[in-house]
Write a protein that holds these residues in place. Sequence first.
Motif, short mmCIF file in Angstrom:
data_model
loop_
_atom_site.label_atom_id
_atom_site.label_comp_id
_atom_site.label_asym_id
_atom_site.label_seq_id
_atom_site.Cartn_x
_atom_site.Cartn_y
_atom_site.Cartn_z
N GLY A 182 -4.40 1.26 9.37
CA GLY A 182 -3.01 1.44 8.93
C GLY A 182 -2.95 2.08 7.56
N ARG A 183 -3.76 1.56 6.64
CA ARG A 183 -3.77 2.10 5.28
C ARG A 183 -4.29 3.53 5.25
N ASP A 184 -5.34 3.78 6.04
CA ASP A 184 -5.98 5.10 6.01
C ASP A 184 -5.16 6.17 6.72
N ARG A 185 -4.31 5.76 7.66
CA ARG A 185 -3.80 6.76 8.57
C ARG A 185 -2.34 6.65 8.96
N TRP A 186 -1.89 5.45 9.35
CA TRP A 186 -0.58 5.37 9.97
C TRP A 186 0.59 5.17 9.01
N MET A 199 0.31 5.37 0.52
CA MET A 199 -0.70 6.38 0.87
C MET A 199 -0.85 7.38 -0.29
N HIS A 226 0.86 -1.18 0.00
CA HIS A 226 0.00 0.00 0.00
C HIS A 226 0.90 1.23 0.00
#
Lengths: 121, 121
Positions: B95-99, A118, A116
């Motif tokens: 994790g993907r969305d934020r960290w 971001m 992934h």
Amino acid sequence: MPSHRPEQRPSEGVAATPQPPYYAVIFTSDLADDTDGYEEMAERMLELASRQPGFLGFESAREEGVGVTVSYWSSEHAVVQWKRHVEHRLAQKMGRDRWYRCYKVRVAKVEREYGHVMQDT
Amino acid sequence: MPSHRPEQRPSEGVAATPQPPYYAVIFTSDLADDTDGYEEMAERMLELASRQPGFLGFESAREEGVGVTVSYWSSEHAVVQWKRHVEHRLAQKMGRDRWYRCYKVRVAKVEREYGHVMQDT
């Protein structure tokens, strides 16, 4: 920052490896108290490894003496060639005699990967 | 120190895995700027993973935002079960969305291992 390393860090530390299968060498170590000369050796080994045939990239972090370094290779043959490299063998011996309280090397075949990145917002 | 984790750290960070073959999940990540709640989640995931069937141990280090965590599993089935764990799936999404600015997960079959433990003098 100028570097002799191949382009393999798309996001500060995550190696841009090709589609599996390929090989991973997982090297985990716990440093002993005497770390004199260790950093220089580690830098030098990375430089040497990155010039070896079949080298695909590496990932590494050390925290409170425990280091986890994973190097990636195109084939098992490439892994074996690197293990036998003369200067690398010397470093392995010095590591056993002096720098590492304990270490483990695991040779593993990467079967699949996913990831992934971001998105910029 | 009391712990719910299995005995898997013979030398502060190097997992005492059994004879190969077994599986390794290599998780490499580059943290984004917002790490609020990250530490708690990481602790919780480790706790959950260690209770999963087939969990053999883990090794982890983070340095300047780059983390390399390797967890070891008795079979590919155990790896898949952990990936599908409900709470783990939620953590993956956060994790993907934020960290994580970027991460990669590699599933690899460990074919051989060797190591060294420094002798007391």
